[in-house]
Design an enzyme around this catalytic site. Structure first.
Site, mmCIF file in Angstrom:
data_model
loop_
_atom_site.group_PDB
_atom_site.id
_atom_site.type_symbol
_atom_site.label_atom_id
_atom_site.label_comp_id
_atom_site.label_asym_id
_atom_site.label_seq_id
_atom_site.Cartn_x
_atom_site.Cartn_y
_atom_site.Cartn_z
ATOM 1 N N LEU A 104 0.812 -1.221 0.000
ATOM 2 C CA LEU A 104 0.000 0.000 0.000
ATOM 3 C C LEU A 104 0.845 1.271 0.000
ATOM 4 C CD1 LEU A 104 -2.733 -1.085 2.578
ATOM 5 C CD2 LEU A 104 -2.751 -1.311 0.073
ATOM 6 N N ASP A 141 0.291 5.889 -0.789
ATOM 7 C CA ASP A 141 -0.685 6.958 -0.509
ATOM 8 C C ASP A 141 -1.855 6.959 -1.486
ATOM 9 O OD1 ASP A 141 0.805 7.677 1.611
ATOM 10 O OD2 ASP A 141 1.604 9.537 0.755
ATOM 11 N N HIS A 181 -3.455 4.216 -2.513
ATOM 12 C CA HIS A 181 -4.434 3.323 -1.881
ATOM 13 C C HIS A 181 -5.090 4.022 -0.683
ATOM 14 C CE1 HIS A 181 -1.512 0.155 -3.507
ATOM 15 N NE2 HIS A 181 -2.657 -0.189 -4.066
ATOM 16 N N GLN A 201 -5.058 -12.615 -12.843
ATOM 17 C CA GLN A 201 -4.879 -11.427 -13.686
ATOM 18 C C GLN A 201 -3.441 -11.198 -14.111
ATOM 19 O OE1 GLN A 201 -6.544 -8.847 -10.507
ATOM 20 N NE2 GLN A 201 -5.059 -7.345 -11.202
ATOM 21 N N GLY A 206 -9.378 3.427 -8.140
ATOM 22 C CA GLY A 206 -8.607 4.577 -8.604
ATOM 23 C C GLY A 206 -8.780 4.824 -10.099
ATOM 24 N N SER A 266 2.439 3.879 -7.629
ATOM 25 C CA SER A 266 2.110 2.504 -8.010
ATOM 26 C C SER A 266 2.954 1.562 -7.157
ATOM 27 C CB SER A 266 2.470 2.291 -9.494
ATOM 28 O OG SER A 266 2.560 0.907 -9.769
ATOM 29 N N ARG A 310 4.264 -0.914 -8.202
ATOM 30 C CA ARG A 310 5.380 -1.365 -9.049
ATOM 31 C C ARG A 310 6.513 -0.339 -9.105
ATOM 32 N NH1 ARG A 310 0.983 -4.054 -12.044
ATOM 33 N NH2 ARG A 310 1.445 -6.289 -12.031
HETATM 34 P P1 AMP Z 1 -3.715 -2.296 -6.879
HETATM 35 O O1 AMP Z 1 -3.261 -2.608 -5.489
HETATM 36 O O2 AMP Z 1 -2.630 -1.873 -7.799
HETATM 37 O O3 AMP Z 1 -4.604 -3.380 -7.446
HETATM 38 O O4 AMP Z 1 -4.645 -1.016 -6.744
HETATM 39 C C1 AMP Z 1 -5.756 -1.011 -5.876
HETATM 40 C C2 AMP Z 1 -6.574 0.217 -6.138
HETATM 41 O O5 AMP Z 1 -5.785 1.382 -5.898
HETATM 42 C C3 AMP Z 1 -7.061 0.334 -7.596
HETATM 43 O O6 AMP Z 1 -8.411 0.799 -7.591
HETATM 44 C C4 AMP Z 1 -6.111 1.343 -8.186
HETATM 45 O O7 AMP Z 1 -6.673 2.053 -9.271
HETATM 46 C C5 AMP Z 1 -5.883 2.260 -7.001
HETATM 47 N N1 AMP Z 1 -4.651 3.029 -7.160
HETATM 48 C C6 AMP Z 1 -3.416 2.551 -7.488
HETATM 49 N N2 AMP Z 1 -2.531 3.563 -7.618
HETATM 50 C C7 AMP Z 1 -3.216 4.703 -7.376
HETATM 51 C C8 AMP Z 1 -2.861 6.088 -7.372
HETATM 52 N N3 AMP Z 1 -1.623 6.490 -7.630
HETATM 53 N N4 AMP Z 1 -3.823 6.995 -7.084
HETATM 54 C C9 AMP Z 1 -5.096 6.588 -6.814
HETATM 55 N N5 AMP Z 1 -5.492 5.297 -6.811
HETATM 56 C C10 AMP Z 1 -4.579 4.363 -7.084
#
Ligand code: AMP
Length: 281
Positions: free
Chosen positions: A33, A35, A37, A61, A147, A188, A190
Protein backbone atom coordinates in the site's frame (compact mmCIF):
# COMPACT_ATOMS: atom_id res chain seq x y z
CA UNK A 1 -9.37 -3.29 12.93
CA UNK A 2 -10.30 -6.93 12.42
CA UNK A 3 -8.08 -8.99 10.17
CA UNK A 4 -10.13 -11.69 8.46
CA UNK A 5 -8.55 -14.34 6.29
CA UNK A 6 -11.48 -16.62 5.44
CA UNK A 7 -14.54 -15.94 3.33
CA UNK A 8 -16.65 -17.75 5.93
CA UNK A 9 -15.74 -15.37 8.75
CA UNK A 10 -16.27 -12.24 6.66
CA UNK A 11 -20.02 -12.53 6.03
CA UNK A 12 -21.19 -12.38 9.69
CA UNK A 13 -18.95 -9.37 10.43
CA UNK A 14 -20.31 -7.39 7.49
CA UNK A 15 -23.93 -8.44 8.23
CA UNK A 16 -23.49 -7.35 11.83
CA UNK A 17 -22.34 -3.88 10.70
CA UNK A 18 -25.31 -3.67 8.39
CA UNK A 19 -27.75 -4.74 11.12
CA UNK A 20 -26.42 -1.81 13.14
CA UNK A 21 -27.53 0.48 10.31
CA UNK A 22 -24.04 1.02 8.90
CA UNK A 23 -23.37 1.51 5.21
CA UNK A 24 -20.46 -0.59 3.97
CA UNK A 25 -17.73 0.45 1.58
CA UNK A 26 -15.10 -1.71 -0.04
CA UNK A 27 -11.61 -0.96 -1.36
CA UNK A 28 -10.02 -3.91 -3.21
CA UNK A 29 -6.21 -3.85 -3.48
CA UNK A 30 -3.26 -6.13 -4.10
CA UNK A 31 -1.39 -4.67 -1.10
CA UNK A 32 2.05 -3.00 -1.01
CA UNK A 33 0.00 0.00 0.00
CA UNK A 34 1.01 3.56 -0.85
CA UNK A 35 -0.68 6.96 -0.51
CA UNK A 36 -2.78 6.28 -3.63
CA UNK A 37 -4.43 3.32 -1.88
CA UNK A 38 -4.80 5.32 1.33
CA UNK A 39 -6.63 8.08 -0.55
CA UNK A 40 -9.24 5.48 -1.55
CA UNK A 41 -9.61 4.54 2.11
CA UNK A 42 -10.25 8.21 2.98
CA UNK A 43 -12.95 8.45 0.30
CA UNK A 44 -14.49 5.21 1.59
CA UNK A 45 -14.65 6.69 5.11
CA UNK A 46 -16.22 9.90 3.80
CA UNK A 47 -18.93 7.98 1.98
CA UNK A 48 -19.78 5.17 4.40
CA UNK A 49 -19.77 4.03 8.04
CA UNK A 50 -17.85 0.75 7.76
CA UNK A 51 -14.76 0.28 5.60
CA UNK A 52 -13.53 -3.08 4.31
CA UNK A 53 -10.17 -3.22 2.47
CA UNK A 54 -9.04 -6.41 0.77
CA UNK A 55 -5.49 -7.45 0.00
CA UNK A 56 -5.28 -10.26 -2.51
CA UNK A 57 -2.69 -10.78 -5.22
CA UNK A 58 -4.91 -12.36 -7.83
CA UNK A 59 -3.12 -15.07 -9.84
CA UNK A 60 -5.80 -14.93 -12.56
CA UNK A 61 -4.88 -11.43 -13.69
CA UNK A 62 -1.16 -12.08 -14.23
CA UNK A 63 0.13 -13.48 -17.51
CA UNK A 64 2.59 -16.39 -17.59
CA UNK A 65 5.57 -14.05 -18.05
CA UNK A 66 4.42 -11.40 -15.60
CA UNK A 67 5.44 -10.54 -12.06
CA UNK A 68 3.00 -12.63 -9.96
CA UNK A 69 5.80 -14.29 -7.96
CA UNK A 70 7.80 -11.09 -7.47
CA UNK A 71 4.81 -8.84 -6.77
CA UNK A 72 5.60 -7.09 -3.44
CA UNK A 73 3.85 -8.67 -0.45
CA UNK A 74 4.07 -6.49 2.67
CA UNK A 75 1.07 -7.62 4.72
CA UNK A 76 2.39 -6.60 8.14
CA UNK A 77 3.20 -3.03 7.09
CA UNK A 78 -0.06 -2.78 5.14
CA UNK A 79 -2.07 -3.90 8.18
CA UNK A 80 -0.39 -1.19 10.29
CA UNK A 81 -1.24 1.51 7.75
CA UNK A 82 -4.87 0.37 7.48
CA UNK A 83 -5.28 0.12 11.22
CA UNK A 84 -3.89 3.66 11.64
CA UNK A 85 -6.43 4.81 9.03
CA UNK A 86 -9.29 3.32 11.13
CA UNK A 87 -10.24 0.68 8.60
CA UNK A 88 -12.82 -1.67 10.13
CA UNK A 89 -11.87 -4.89 8.34
CA UNK A 90 -8.78 -6.02 6.48
CA UNK A 91 -9.83 -8.99 4.38
CA UNK A 92 -6.76 -10.96 3.30
CA UNK A 93 -8.04 -14.28 1.94
CA UNK A 94 -6.16 -17.25 0.51
CA UNK A 95 -6.45 -18.32 -3.09
CA UNK A 96 -8.63 -21.28 -2.06
CA UNK A 97 -11.09 -18.99 -0.28
CA UNK A 98 -11.43 -16.75 -3.28
CA UNK A 99 -11.54 -19.61 -5.78
CA UNK A 100 -12.95 -22.64 -3.91
CA UNK A 101 -13.75 -24.33 -7.22
CA UNK A 102 -10.35 -23.69 -8.79
CA UNK A 103 -9.01 -20.72 -10.70
CA UNK A 104 -11.65 -20.35 -13.36
CA UNK A 105 -12.53 -17.28 -15.34
CA UNK A 106 -16.18 -16.38 -14.74
CA UNK A 107 -16.25 -12.86 -16.18
CA UNK A 108 -15.41 -11.68 -19.68
CA UNK A 109 -14.35 -8.15 -20.42
CA UNK A 110 -15.57 -8.16 -24.03
CA UNK A 111 -14.14 -6.00 -26.80
CA UNK A 112 -12.82 -3.17 -24.59
CA UNK A 113 -10.94 -5.85 -22.65
CA UNK A 114 -8.88 -6.60 -25.75
CA UNK A 115 -7.57 -3.11 -26.43
CA UNK A 116 -4.73 -1.09 -24.86
CA UNK A 117 -3.80 -2.89 -21.60
CA UNK A 118 -5.82 -5.92 -22.70
CA UNK A 119 -3.94 -6.17 -25.98
CA UNK A 120 -0.58 -6.19 -24.24
CA UNK A 121 -1.80 -8.37 -21.35
CA UNK A 122 -4.18 -10.94 -22.91
CA UNK A 123 -6.64 -12.30 -20.36
CA UNK A 124 -5.70 -9.72 -17.75
CA UNK A 125 -9.10 -8.03 -17.60
CA UNK A 126 -11.06 -11.30 -17.53
CA UNK A 127 -8.97 -12.29 -14.50
CA UNK A 128 -9.39 -8.89 -12.88
CA UNK A 129 -13.19 -8.86 -13.36
CA UNK A 130 -13.44 -12.44 -12.10
CA UNK A 131 -11.78 -11.56 -8.79
CA UNK A 132 -13.65 -8.26 -8.39
CA UNK A 133 -17.01 -10.01 -8.96
CA UNK A 134 -16.10 -12.70 -6.43
CA UNK A 135 -14.99 -10.11 -3.87
CA UNK A 136 -18.20 -8.11 -4.42
CA UNK A 137 -20.15 -11.32 -3.76
CA UNK A 138 -18.26 -11.92 -0.53
CA UNK A 139 -18.36 -8.35 0.82
CA UNK A 140 -21.67 -7.14 -0.69
CA UNK A 141 -20.76 -3.48 -0.21
CA UNK A 142 -22.98 -0.44 -0.73
CA UNK A 143 -20.05 1.43 -2.24
CA UNK A 144 -16.82 0.27 -3.85
CA UNK A 145 -13.90 2.61 -4.50
CA UNK A 146 -11.36 2.30 -7.34
CA UNK A 147 -8.61 4.58 -8.60
CA UNK A 148 -8.86 6.46 -11.89
CA UNK A 149 -5.22 5.49 -12.34
CA UNK A 150 -6.38 2.14 -13.74
CA UNK A 151 -8.85 3.82 -16.07
CA UNK A 152 -9.58 0.86 -18.33
CA UNK A 153 -10.05 -1.37 -15.28
CA UNK A 154 -12.52 1.12 -13.78
CA UNK A 155 -14.40 1.40 -17.09
CA UNK A 156 -14.75 -2.40 -17.28
CA UNK A 157 -15.84 -2.72 -13.64
CA UNK A 158 -18.54 -0.11 -14.19
CA UNK A 159 -19.63 -1.94 -17.33
CA UNK A 160 -19.76 -5.28 -15.47
CA UNK A 161 -21.85 -3.77 -12.66
CA UNK A 162 -24.21 -2.05 -15.11
CA UNK A 163 -24.72 -5.30 -17.03
CA UNK A 164 -25.05 -7.48 -13.91
CA UNK A 165 -28.81 -7.19 -13.50
CA UNK A 166 -28.41 -5.74 -9.99
CA UNK A 167 -26.34 -8.72 -8.82
CA UNK A 168 -24.84 -6.40 -6.19
CA UNK A 169 -28.10 -4.51 -5.57
CA UNK A 170 -27.64 -0.76 -5.83
CA UNK A 171 -23.87 -0.81 -5.19
CA UNK A 172 -22.25 2.40 -6.33
CA UNK A 173 -18.82 2.41 -7.98
CA UNK A 174 -16.78 5.47 -7.03
CA UNK A 175 -13.71 6.60 -9.01
CA UNK A 176 -10.88 8.34 -7.13
CA UNK A 177 -8.29 10.86 -8.41
CA UNK A 178 -4.73 9.75 -9.20
CA UNK A 179 -2.24 10.41 -6.40
CA UNK A 180 1.24 11.34 -7.64
CA UNK A 181 4.79 11.60 -6.31
CA UNK A 182 6.15 15.16 -6.06
CA UNK A 183 7.79 14.86 -9.49
CA UNK A 184 4.50 13.82 -11.11
CA UNK A 185 5.01 10.04 -11.32
CA UNK A 186 1.71 8.30 -10.55
CA UNK A 187 2.05 6.24 -7.38
CA UNK A 188 2.11 2.50 -8.01
CA UNK A 189 3.15 -0.57 -6.07
CA UNK A 190 5.38 -1.37 -9.05
CA UNK A 191 7.38 1.88 -8.64
CA UNK A 192 9.47 0.06 -6.07
CA UNK A 193 10.93 -2.08 -8.87
CA UNK A 194 12.56 1.04 -10.40
CA UNK A 195 16.25 1.80 -9.92
CA UNK A 196 17.20 5.43 -9.23
CA UNK A 197 17.98 6.01 -12.92
CA UNK A 198 14.77 4.34 -14.04
CA UNK A 199 12.80 6.34 -11.48
CA UNK A 200 14.18 9.54 -13.05
CA UNK A 201 13.33 8.32 -16.56
CA UNK A 202 9.81 7.35 -15.51
CA UNK A 203 8.96 11.04 -14.96
CA UNK A 204 8.70 11.30 -18.76
CA UNK A 205 5.34 9.54 -18.62
CA UNK A 206 3.52 12.22 -16.60
CA UNK A 207 5.49 14.93 -18.42
CA UNK A 208 4.22 13.61 -21.73
CA UNK A 209 0.64 13.85 -20.45
CA UNK A 210 1.15 17.42 -19.29
CA UNK A 211 2.81 18.41 -22.58
CA UNK A 212 -0.24 17.12 -24.47
CA UNK A 213 -2.54 19.01 -22.12
CA UNK A 214 -0.61 22.26 -22.65
CA UNK A 215 -0.60 21.92 -26.45
CA UNK A 216 -3.24 23.85 -28.35
CA UNK A 217 -4.67 21.93 -31.26
CA UNK A 218 -6.46 18.79 -32.28
CA UNK A 219 -6.01 15.24 -31.07
CA UNK A 220 -3.12 14.60 -33.45
CA UNK A 221 -1.19 17.64 -32.20
CA UNK A 222 -1.75 16.54 -28.60
CA UNK A 223 -0.55 13.00 -29.26
CA UNK A 224 2.49 14.27 -31.14
CA UNK A 225 3.40 16.47 -28.17
CA UNK A 226 3.23 13.46 -25.85
CA UNK A 227 5.26 11.29 -28.26
CA UNK A 228 7.93 13.98 -28.55
CA UNK A 229 8.46 13.97 -24.78
CA UNK A 230 8.66 10.17 -24.77
CA UNK A 231 11.19 10.25 -27.64
CA UNK A 232 13.62 12.23 -25.45
CA UNK A 233 14.19 9.04 -23.44
CA UNK A 234 14.39 6.07 -25.81
CA UNK A 235 15.10 3.84 -22.80
CA UNK A 236 11.45 4.36 -21.83
CA UNK A 237 9.60 2.15 -24.32
CA UNK A 238 6.23 3.58 -25.23
CA UNK A 239 3.55 0.88 -25.50
CA UNK A 240 0.74 3.25 -26.45
CA UNK A 241 -0.52 6.77 -26.07
CA UNK A 242 -4.12 7.48 -27.10
CA UNK A 243 -6.98 9.89 -26.63
CA UNK A 244 -10.11 8.00 -25.81
CA UNK A 245 -13.75 8.84 -25.28
CA UNK A 246 -14.38 8.07 -21.59
CA UNK A 247 -17.94 6.95 -22.40
CA UNK A 248 -16.80 4.14 -24.74
CA UNK A 249 -13.07 3.69 -24.04
CA UNK A 250 -12.53 3.91 -27.80
CA UNK A 251 -10.29 6.42 -29.57
CA UNK A 252 -12.06 9.74 -30.06
CA UNK A 253 -13.40 10.41 -33.52
CA UNK A 254 -12.70 13.47 -35.67
CA UNK A 255 -14.68 16.44 -34.42
CA UNK A 256 -14.88 15.18 -30.82
CA UNK A 257 -15.43 18.04 -28.40
CA UNK A 258 -15.39 17.69 -24.64
CA UNK A 259 -13.28 15.89 -22.07
CA UNK A 260 -11.21 13.07 -23.47
CA UNK A 261 -8.93 10.74 -21.55
CA UNK A 262 -5.31 10.70 -22.57
CA UNK A 263 -3.98 7.25 -21.67
CA UNK A 264 -0.37 6.13 -21.77
CA UNK A 265 1.63 3.00 -21.00
CA UNK A 266 5.38 2.54 -21.14
CA UNK A 267 8.08 0.18 -19.99
CA UNK A 268 11.02 1.39 -17.97
CA UNK A 269 13.56 -1.42 -17.68
CA UNK A 270 11.38 -4.43 -16.91
CA UNK A 271 8.61 -2.41 -15.29
CA UNK A 272 5.35 -1.48 -17.04
CA UNK A 273 3.79 1.76 -15.93
CA UNK A 274 0.44 3.31 -16.85
CA UNK A 275 -0.98 6.77 -16.35
CA UNK A 276 -3.72 9.03 -17.71
CA UNK A 277 -5.05 12.57 -17.69
CA UNK A 278 -8.45 13.98 -18.52
CA UNK A 279 -8.09 16.85 -21.00
CA UNK A 280 -10.45 19.20 -22.80
CA UNK A 281 -10.50 18.89 -26.58
P1 AMP B 1 -3.71 -2.30 -6.88
O1 AMP B 1 -3.26 -2.61 -5.49
O2 AMP B 1 -2.63 -1.87 -7.80
O3 AMP B 1 -4.60 -3.38 -7.45
O4 AMP B 1 -4.64 -1.02 -6.74
C1 AMP B 1 -5.76 -1.01 -5.88
C2 AMP B 1 -6.57 0.22 -6.14
O5 AMP B 1 -5.78 1.38 -5.90
C3 AMP B 1 -7.06 0.33 -7.60
O6 AMP B 1 -8.41 0.80 -7.59
C4 AMP B 1 -6.11 1.34 -8.19
O7 AMP B 1 -6.67 2.05 -9.27
C5 AMP B 1 -5.88 2.26 -7.00
N1 AMP B 1 -4.65 3.03 -7.16
C6 AMP B 1 -3.42 2.55 -7.49
N2 AMP B 1 -2.53 3.56 -7.62
C7 AMP B 1 -3.22 4.70 -7.38
C8 AMP B 1 -2.86 6.09 -7.37
N3 AMP B 1 -1.62 6.49 -7.63
N4 AMP B 1 -3.82 7.00 -7.08
C9 AMP B 1 -5.10 6.59 -6.81
N5 AMP B 1 -5.49 5.30 -6.81
C10 AMP B 1 -4.58 4.36 -7.08
Amino acid sequence: MQIITSAESLAPVVSNARQHGKSVSFVPTMGALHDGHMSLVRIAHEQSDFVVVSIFVNPLQFGANEDFEEYPRTLQEDAEKLSAANVDVLFAPDVKDVYPHGNQITQHAGSVGETFEGKIRPGHFDGMLTVVARLFDLVRPDISVFGNKDAQQLFLIRQMVENSNHRWNAMQVVGAPIIREEDGLAMSSRNRYLSETERELAQRISRALRAAEATQGDAEARLTAAEQVMATAPAVRLDYVALINPATFEPIEAGFVGRALLIIAAQVGGTRLIDNLSISI
